[in-house]
Motif scaffolding. Structure first.
Motif, PDB file in Angstrom:
ATOM      1  N   SER A 148      -4.274  -7.738  -6.158  1.00 38.85           N
ATOM      2  CA  SER A 148      -5.479  -6.929  -6.336  1.00 38.85           C
ATOM      3  C   SER A 148      -5.468  -6.284  -7.721  1.00 38.85           C
ATOM      4  O   SER A 148      -4.593  -5.469  -8.028  1.00 38.85           O
ATOM      5  CB  SER A 148      -5.572  -5.854  -5.254  1.00 38.85           C
ATOM      6  OG  SER A 148      -5.692  -6.439  -3.976  1.00 38.85           O
ATOM      7  N   LEU A 149      -6.450  -6.651  -8.540  1.00 42.48           N
ATOM      8  CA  LEU A 149      -6.582  -6.082  -9.875  1.00 42.48           C
ATOM      9  C   LEU A 149      -7.509  -4.882  -9.876  1.00 42.48           C
ATOM     10  O   LEU A 149      -7.270  -3.905 -10.587  1.00 42.48           O
ATOM     11  CB  LEU A 149      -7.120  -7.150 -10.842  1.00 42.48           C
ATOM     12  CG  LEU A 149      -6.325  -8.446 -10.952  1.00 42.48           C
ATOM     13  CD1 LEU A 149      -7.007  -9.397 -11.930  1.00 42.48           C
ATOM     14  CD2 LEU A 149      -4.887  -8.170 -11.378  1.00 42.48           C
ATOM     15  N   ILE A 150      -8.579  -4.970  -9.096  1.00 39.38           N
ATOM     16  CA  ILE A 150      -9.564  -3.903  -8.988  1.00 39.38           C
ATOM     17  C   ILE A 150      -9.971  -3.788  -7.526  1.00 39.38           C
ATOM     18  O   ILE A 150     -10.193  -4.810  -6.867  1.00 39.38           O
ATOM     19  CB  ILE A 150     -10.810  -4.184  -9.850  1.00 39.38           C
ATOM     20  CG1 ILE A 150     -10.430  -4.285 -11.333  1.00 39.38           C
ATOM     21  CG2 ILE A 150     -11.877  -3.117  -9.659  1.00 39.38           C
ATOM     22  CD1 ILE A 150     -11.562  -4.741 -12.225  1.00 39.38           C
ATOM     23  N   GLY A 151     -10.057  -2.578  -7.007  1.00 38.48           N
ATOM     24  CA  GLY A 151     -10.448  -2.395  -5.617  1.00 38.48           C
ATOM     25  C   GLY A 151      -9.937  -1.069  -5.080  1.00 38.48           C
ATOM     26  O   GLY A 151      -9.491  -0.195  -5.839  1.00 38.48           O
ATOM     27  N   ASP A 152      -9.960  -0.941  -3.769  1.00 40.42           N
ATOM     28  CA  ASP A 152      -9.525   0.287  -3.105  1.00 40.42           C
ATOM     29  C   ASP A 152      -8.043   0.225  -2.757  1.00 40.42           C
ATOM     30  O   ASP A 152      -7.445  -0.847  -2.657  1.00 40.42           O
ATOM     31  CB  ASP A 152     -10.325   0.511  -1.819  1.00 40.42           C
ATOM     32  CG  ASP A 152     -11.791   0.784  -2.103  1.00 40.42           C
ATOM     33  OD1 ASP A 152     -12.094   1.331  -3.180  1.00 40.42           O
ATOM     34  OD2 ASP A 152     -12.629   0.442  -1.251  1.00 40.42           O
ATOM     35  N   GLN A 153      -7.462   1.385  -2.535  1.00 40.44           N
ATOM     36  CA  GLN A 153      -6.096   1.528  -2.012  1.00 40.44           C
ATOM     37  C   GLN A 153      -5.069   0.777  -2.871  1.00 40.44           C
ATOM     38  O   GLN A 153      -4.154   0.139  -2.357  1.00 40.44           O
ATOM     39  CB  GLN A 153      -6.029   1.024  -0.564  1.00 40.44           C
ATOM     40  CG  GLN A 153      -7.009   1.687   0.385  1.00 40.44           C
ATOM     41  CD  GLN A 153      -6.787   3.190   0.517  1.00 40.44           C
ATOM     42  OE1 GLN A 153      -5.651   3.638   0.556  1.00 40.44           O
ATOM     43  NE2 GLN A 153      -7.865   3.946   0.588  1.00 40.44           N
ATOM     44  N   LEU A 154      -5.220   0.846  -4.173  1.00 41.48           N
ATOM     45  CA  LEU A 154      -4.259   0.211  -5.074  1.00 41.48           C
ATOM     46  C   LEU A 154      -2.985   1.039  -5.164  1.00 41.48           C
ATOM     47  O   LEU A 154      -3.023   2.253  -4.985  1.00 41.48           O
ATOM     48  CB  LEU A 154      -4.878   0.051  -6.464  1.00 41.48           C
ATOM     49  CG  LEU A 154      -6.096  -0.872  -6.549  1.00 41.48           C
ATOM     50  CD1 LEU A 154      -6.717  -0.782  -7.936  1.00 41.48           C
ATOM     51  CD2 LEU A 154      -5.731  -2.305  -6.205  1.00 41.48           C
ATOM     52  N   PRO A 155      -1.831   0.375  -5.443  1.00 39.12           N
ATOM     53  CA  PRO A 155      -1.644  -1.067  -5.619  1.00 39.12           C
ATOM     54  C   PRO A 155      -1.533  -1.781  -4.271  1.00 39.12           C
ATOM     55  O   PRO A 155      -0.974  -1.255  -3.308  1.00 39.12           O
ATOM     56  CB  PRO A 155      -0.338  -1.152  -6.395  1.00 39.12           C
ATOM     57  CG  PRO A 155       0.442   0.056  -5.970  1.00 39.12           C
ATOM     58  CD  PRO A 155      -0.590   1.132  -5.738  1.00 39.12           C
ATOM     59  N   ASN A 156      -2.053  -3.008  -4.243  1.00 37.88           N
ATOM     60  CA  ASN A 156      -1.945  -3.797  -3.021  1.00 37.88           C
ATOM     61  C   ASN A 156      -2.107  -5.265  -3.333  1.00 37.88           C
ATOM     62  O   ASN A 156      -2.478  -5.659  -4.450  1.00 37.88           O
ATOM     63  CB  ASN A 156      -2.971  -3.345  -1.970  1.00 37.88           C
ATOM     64  CG  ASN A 156      -4.394  -3.608  -2.381  1.00 37.88           C
ATOM     65  OD1 ASN A 156      -4.809  -4.754  -2.530  1.00 37.88           O
ATOM     66  ND2 ASN A 156      -5.172  -2.542  -2.567  1.00 37.88           N
ATOM     67  N   LEU A 157      -1.832  -6.079  -2.340  1.00 37.60           N
ATOM     68  CA  LEU A 157      -2.101  -7.505  -2.405  1.00 37.60           C
ATOM     69  C   LEU A 157      -2.843  -7.900  -1.134  1.00 37.60           C
ATOM     70  O   LEU A 157      -2.819  -7.183  -0.125  1.00 37.60           O
ATOM     71  CB  LEU A 157      -0.813  -8.321  -2.566  1.00 37.60           C
ATOM     72  CG  LEU A 157       0.235  -8.261  -1.436  1.00 37.60           C
ATOM     73  CD1 LEU A 157      -0.043  -9.296  -0.337  1.00 37.60           C
ATOM     74  CD2 LEU A 157       1.631  -8.467  -1.995  1.00 37.60           C
ATOM     75  N   THR A 158      -3.523  -9.033  -1.206  1.00 41.92           N
ATOM     76  CA  THR A 158      -4.324  -9.514  -0.088  1.00 41.92           C
ATOM     77  C   THR A 158      -4.052 -10.996   0.108  1.00 41.92           C
ATOM     78  O   THR A 158      -3.913 -11.733  -0.874  1.00 41.92           O
ATOM     79  CB  THR A 158      -5.832  -9.322  -0.376  1.00 41.92           C
ATOM     80  OG1 THR A 158      -6.090  -7.945  -0.623  1.00 41.92           O
ATOM     81  CG2 THR A 158      -6.682  -9.788   0.792  1.00 41.92           C
ATOM     82  N   TYR A 159      -3.950 -11.420   1.368  1.00 41.29           N
ATOM     83  CA  TYR A 159      -3.855 -12.860   1.607  1.00 41.29           C
ATOM     84  C   TYR A 159      -4.554 -13.219   2.903  1.00 41.29           C
ATOM     85  O   TYR A 159      -4.844 -12.365   3.742  1.00 41.29           O
ATOM     86  CB  TYR A 159      -2.410 -13.347   1.582  1.00 41.29           C
ATOM     87  CG  TYR A 159      -1.491 -12.884   2.688  1.00 41.29           C
ATOM     88  CD1 TYR A 159      -1.329 -13.625   3.860  1.00 41.29           C
ATOM     89  CD2 TYR A 159      -0.724 -11.723   2.541  1.00 41.29           C
ATOM     90  CE1 TYR A 159      -0.442 -13.227   4.853  1.00 41.29           C
ATOM     91  CE2 TYR A 159       0.163 -11.313   3.527  1.00 41.29           C
ATOM     92  CZ  TYR A 159       0.298 -12.072   4.682  1.00 41.29           C
ATOM     93  OH  TYR A 159       1.172 -11.676   5.668  1.00 41.29           O
ATOM     94  N   MET A 160      -4.835 -14.520   3.025  1.00 40.97           N
ATOM     95  CA  MET A 160      -5.541 -15.034   4.193  1.00 40.97           C
ATOM     96  C   MET A 160      -4.825 -16.271   4.722  1.00 40.97           C
ATOM     97  O   MET A 160      -4.359 -17.117   3.949  1.00 40.97           O
ATOM     98  CB  MET A 160      -6.994 -15.384   3.845  1.00 40.97           C
ATOM     99  CG  MET A 160      -7.808 -15.955   5.001  1.00 40.97           C
ATOM    100  SD  MET A 160      -9.536 -16.335   4.541  1.00 40.97           S
ATOM    101  CE  MET A 160     -10.235 -14.677   4.599  1.00 40.97           C
ATOM    102  N   LEU A 161      -4.735 -16.354   6.049  1.00 34.48           N
ATOM    103  CA  LEU A 161      -4.140 -17.489   6.738  1.00 34.48           C
ATOM    104  C   LEU A 161      -5.180 -18.100   7.670  1.00 34.48           C
ATOM    105  O   LEU A 161      -6.098 -17.413   8.117  1.00 34.48           O
ATOM    106  CB  LEU A 161      -2.920 -17.049   7.548  1.00 34.48           C
ATOM    107  CG  LEU A 161      -1.847 -16.246   6.802  1.00 34.48           C
ATOM    108  CD1 LEU A 161      -0.821 -15.700   7.791  1.00 34.48           C
ATOM    109  CD2 LEU A 161      -1.171 -17.098   5.743  1.00 34.48           C
TER     110      LEU A 161
END
Length: 247
Positions: free
Chosen positions: A184-197
């Motif tokens: 996540s470069l820009i968004g809420d609740q940083l720092p974070n990462l996002t993934y989908m399965l």
């Protein structure tokens, strides 16, 4: 190999050079049912074809099946570059077919909006998986969207290293079919990462996570003190694809 990705897995992108994609993940906050239908019709009949004409594909559209939710729909836009992200709004405005076909939705009055607002996050694909994939194509498929918050930027980078240095490979082996991994470069609740399965169904999803937790490589990787205290909070959603989703 147990739980290997399905034969129809597709990685999108042309040529042999794998330049990491950027992902815009939108969450539209919806109003009542009639206006929800109008938004879905606009996305499916107007917006998704326009995105494709601009080189943004495959486009994902998802409703929430399980997890914290107000009426909403998630839209996933994979971009080939940051320029694609930055110029999207103006390119859509210059697309005559998009403007004509979407006029009834785009020109709704302030008193009759098609949705409340949308929030957006900008993600960059991990080195360990630089392109979006569509690993499951059955009608009953479901998706798991996970957000990992980290206590510091340094911890977030170590967690990304953990995925690139083995965790993604274990996912593939046990049947946790990846769609994307994004920093996540820009968004809420940083720092974070996002993934989908992606999964055929919930039974496959549950069995795959059981295999992951029991995998010896995961036990070794998670015991490495270098990767300790990298995740401070996890949010987890189960999503269903909309009829116009290309993922």
């Amino acid at each position: 190999m147990l739980g290997a990705p399905l034969a129809h897995t597709v990685a999108f992108g042309s040529g042999s050079s794998m330049v990491p994609q950027y992902f815009e993940l939108r969450r539209y906050h919806l109003l009542n049912n009639s206006k929800q239908n109008a938004l879905h019709e606009f996305l499916g009949e107007v917006a998704v074809p326009a995105y494709n004409r601009l080189g943004i594909e495959p486009v994902g559209g998802f409703s929430v099946a399980y997890g914290p939710n107000r009426p909403s729909v998630y839209v996933l836009l994979p971009h080939p570059s940051l320029e694609s992200v930055e110029t999207l709004r103006r390119r859509l405005a210059a697309d005559d077919e998009y403007v004509r076909a979407g006029a009834s939705f785009l020109e709704r009055s302030m008193a009759d909006p098609g949705y409340v607002r949308y929030e957006s996050s900008l993600l960059k694909a991990f080195d360990g998986m630089e392109r979006i994939e569509t690993p499951v194509g059955t009608d009953g498929r479901l998706f798991e969207l996970r957000f990992y918050e980290s206590p510091t930027d340094e911890a977030a980078l170590r967690k990304i290293e953990m995925f690139n240095n083995g965790e993604i490979s274990i996912f593939r082996e046990v049947g946790l079919h990846p769609v994307f991994f994004g920093e996540s470069l820009i968004g809420d609740q940083l720092p974070n990462l996002t993934y989908m399965l992606a999964f055929e169904n919930m039974a496959e999803r549950d069995a795959a996570w059981d295999r992951f937790r029991a995998h010896p490589d995961w036990a070794e990787l998670s015991a490495n003190p270098y990767y300790a205290e990298t995740v401070s909070a996890i949010s987890d959603f189960i999503l269903r694809p909309t009829v116009y989703s290309q993922i």
